[in-house]
Scaffold this active site. Structure first.
Site, PDB file in Angstrom:
ATOM      1  CE  LYS A  74      -4.077  -1.533   2.264  1.00 54.33           C
ATOM      2  NZ  LYS A  74      -5.335  -1.307   3.277  1.00 54.33           N
ATOM      3  CG  ASP A 110      -8.506   0.804   3.289  1.00 54.20           C
ATOM      4  OD1 ASP A 110      -9.431   0.218   2.990  1.00 54.20           O
ATOM      5  OD2 ASP A 110      -7.324   0.689   3.353  1.00 54.20           O
TER       6      ASP A 110
END
Ligand code: NAP
Length: 267
Positions: A74, A110
């Site tokens: 990520k 997210d």
């Protein structure tokens, strides 16, 4: 899964991770593509860190529409992209990439996925948040909470220096926010949790194979709202202890679904 319906015209999306075989994303996205009659397929690509850049370039060359990025890529994926959304910049991590007109744009869904989920139960504006963890998920939760208008965040993390690094990022982007740091064994955190309405676990502690609760059960009071980003098992030791003490609770499955829904819309 069969390949029925995959044609020469089928558009490709997927997920890059290491490991990735446990991911629920292919099932979630492929069933949605089928339900909506969209000519897309979602695959899982297990890519070792040393091949990440090549994989990102390959997907661009193959004309993929975009892809998800998961642990451990990520943060590393950022250097492979042309542009980042404002949220991805603040969080310093990307979980969705869109490939369009020859450019690769990174997003972080997210933060908004978590916020959409928790705000079904409790509006965050003006609240105090007790955040357990200071890694990628905790950063997304913290930025999501700040954008929702929380007043104060207490970061409780095993390593103090990681908590301080997150506190610095938050100070920089949200100067009016009150931020404090401590550890799960510190008296300070025990004192501060009493002043917080919302508790969020953003560590793997409580996941199948990572048993236990990230904070002592005695720290919980019935007035606390407790959210665990972990969703396997559906009720972690933290959530069980919270339910037994009369707290309202929620696990992270809704966060997973909602970040995925946002990625789906971006593609
Ligand atoms: P990460 O970047 O590796 O961060 C892990 C965090 O957990 C760090 O703060 C670390 O503390 C702490 N930690 C790890 N092991 C610990 C232990 N044994 N005891 C105490 N603290 C520990 O990982 P991440 O990307 O933030 O992911 C964390 C978890 O969030 C995942 O395991 C997953 O369950 C959950 N998550 C859920 C969703 C969702 O959609 N529901 C999305 C993303 C993540 P140190 O700094 O001290 O190492």
């Amino acid at each position: 899964m069969t390949t029925d319906g995959v044609r020469a015209s089928t558009q490709m999306v997927g997920i890059l991770g290491w490991p990735v075989r446990h991911s629920l994303s292919p099932v979630m996205h492929n069933s949605e593509f089928r339900r909506l009659g969209l000519d897309y397929v979602y695959l899982a690509w297990e890519v070792a860190p040393e091949f990440l850049e090549q994989a990102a370039r390959g997907l661009r060359a193959l004309g993929a529409v975009g892809y998800n990025v998961t642990i451990p890529h990520k943060q590393a994926i950022v250097t492979c992209l042309d542009e980042l959304s404002a949220e991805a910049k603040m969080i310093g991590a990307v979980n969705v990439v869109c490939l369009k007109d020859g450019r690769a744009i990174g997003y972080n869904t997210d933060a908004a996925g978590w916020r959409d989920d928790i705000e079904q139960d409790i509006p965050l504006a003006g609240r105090s948040l007790f955040l357990i963890g200071a890694g990628g998920a905790a950063r997304a939760v913290a930025v999501g909470a700040c954008l929702a208008g929380v007043r104060r965040i207490v970061i409780c993390n095993r390593r103090y220096e990681t908590a301080e690094a997150l506190a610095e990022i938050l100070h920089h982007h949200f100067p009016k926010l009150q931020v404090e740091c401590g550890g799960p064994t510190s008296g300070e955190c025990h004192q501060r949790i009493r002043e917080c309405e919302v508790i969020v676990n953003a560590t793997p502690v409580g996941m199948a194979g990572h048993g236990g609760s990230p904070i002592p059960a005695e720290w919980l009071a019935p007035t606390h709202y407790v959210y665990d980003t972990v969703y396997t098992p559906a009720e972690t030791p933290l959530l069980r202890a919270a339910r037994e003490r009369g707290c309202k609770t929620r696990n992270g499955i809704g966060m997973l679904v909602r970040q995925g829904a946002r990625a789906f819309r971006l593609w």
